[in-house]
Design a protein around this motif. Structure first.
Motif, PDB file in Angstrom:
ATOM      1  N   LEU A  74      -1.226 -19.887  -6.750  1.00 40.68           N
ATOM      2  CA  LEU A  74      -0.231 -19.280  -5.862  1.00 40.68           C
ATOM      3  C   LEU A  74       0.891 -18.662  -6.681  1.00 40.68           C
ATOM      4  N   GLU A  75       1.398 -19.399  -7.653  1.00 43.05           N
ATOM      5  CA  GLU A  75       2.485 -18.896  -8.492  1.00 43.05           C
ATOM      6  C   GLU A  75       2.067 -17.627  -9.237  1.00 43.05           C
ATOM      7  N   GLU A  76       0.870 -17.634  -9.808  1.00 43.06           N
ATOM      8  CA  GLU A  76       0.389 -16.487 -10.578  1.00 43.06           C
ATOM      9  C   GLU A  76       0.193 -15.260  -9.693  1.00 43.06           C
ATOM     10  N   LYS A  77      -0.453 -15.449  -8.554  1.00 44.78           N
ATOM     11  CA  LYS A  77      -0.735 -14.312  -7.676  1.00 44.78           C
ATOM     12  C   LYS A  77       0.541 -13.792  -7.025  1.00 44.78           C
ATOM     13  N   ALA A  78       1.460 -14.681  -6.692  1.00 45.71           N
ATOM     14  CA  ALA A  78       2.735 -14.252  -6.126  1.00 45.71           C
ATOM     15  C   ALA A  78       3.526 -13.451  -7.158  1.00 45.71           C
ATOM     16  N   SER A  79       3.504 -13.882  -8.407  1.00 47.60           N
ATOM     17  CA  SER A  79       4.200 -13.139  -9.469  1.00 47.60           C
ATOM     18  C   SER A  79       3.608 -11.750  -9.627  1.00 47.60           C
ATOM     19  N   SER A  80       2.295 -11.654  -9.556  1.00 49.07           N
ATOM     20  CA  SER A  80       1.623 -10.363  -9.658  1.00 49.07           C
ATOM     21  C   SER A  80       2.024  -9.443  -8.503  1.00 49.07           C
ATOM     22  N   LEU A  81       2.074  -9.983  -7.298  1.00 48.38           N
ATOM     23  CA  LEU A  81       2.469  -9.177  -6.139  1.00 48.38           C
ATOM     24  C   LEU A  81       3.924  -8.738  -6.249  1.00 48.38           C
ATOM     25  N   LEU A  85       5.510  -5.014  -6.283  1.00 52.99           N
ATOM     26  CA  LEU A  85       6.595  -4.650  -5.376  1.00 52.99           C
ATOM     27  C   LEU A  85       7.758  -4.042  -6.151  1.00 52.99           C
ATOM     28  N   ASN A  86       8.069  -4.618  -7.295  1.00 49.93           N
ATOM     29  CA  ASN A  86       9.180  -4.099  -8.103  1.00 49.93           C
ATOM     30  C   ASN A  86       8.890  -2.736  -8.705  1.00 49.93           C
ATOM     31  N   LYS A  87       7.618  -2.362  -8.800  1.00 53.02           N
ATOM     32  CA  LYS A  87       7.253  -1.064  -9.357  1.00 53.02           C
ATOM     33  C   LYS A  87       7.281   0.052  -8.313  1.00 53.02           C
ATOM     34  N   LEU A  88       7.498  -0.290  -7.048  1.00 56.28           N
ATOM     35  CA  LEU A  88       7.553   0.728  -6.012  1.00 56.28           C
ATOM     36  C   LEU A  88       8.772   1.631  -6.222  1.00 56.28           C
ATOM     37  N   PRO A  89       8.630   2.919  -5.961  1.00 52.85           N
ATOM     38  CA  PRO A  89       9.756   3.841  -6.185  1.00 52.85           C
ATOM     39  C   PRO A  89      10.920   3.534  -5.249  1.00 52.85           C
ATOM     40  N   VAL A  90      12.124   3.762  -5.750  1.00 54.00           N
ATOM     41  CA  VAL A  90      13.343   3.425  -5.011  1.00 54.00           C
ATOM     42  C   VAL A  90      14.032   4.674  -4.471  1.00 54.00           C
ATOM     43  N   SER A  91      13.378   5.770  -4.384  1.00 51.74           N
ATOM     44  CA  SER A  91      14.000   7.033  -3.985  1.00 51.74           C
ATOM     45  C   SER A  91      14.752   6.956  -2.747  1.00 51.74           C
TER      46      SER A  91
END
Length: 91
Positions: A74-81, A85-91
């Protein structure tokens, strides 16, 4: 190891928070129903289903070790998600 009930709650809350964060990103960036957001949400739902199935599997040899492994997964997969999410553009 905490109870099975607590592990199920953790899975639900962690993945639910990630899905909620995607919705917040979509609202704040005016990217409603974005393909990128939908992909992360679909992956979070798939991870949820996979982990709950593993928690409910009672035919494992060492149940305690199995549940600890599920918690670590859970910890590993949540970190990956979260990274996605953090790589999504912030435009």
């Amino acid at each position: 190891m905490a109870s099975i009930k607590d592990l199920k709650k953790d899975i639900n809350f962690v993945l639910g928070d990630i899905i909620e964060a995607v919705y917040l990103w979509e609202i704040s960036t005016d990217n409603k129903n974005s393909k990128e957001g939908d992909k992360i949400i679909d992956e979070a739902i798939a991870v949820f289903d996979e982990l709950i199935e593993k928690v409910n599997n009672k035919e494992v040899e060492n149940r305690s070790a199995h549940l600890k492994a599920v918690n670590k997964e859970l910890e590993e997969k949540a970190s990956s998600l979260i990274e996605k999410l953090n790589k999504l553009p912030v435009s």
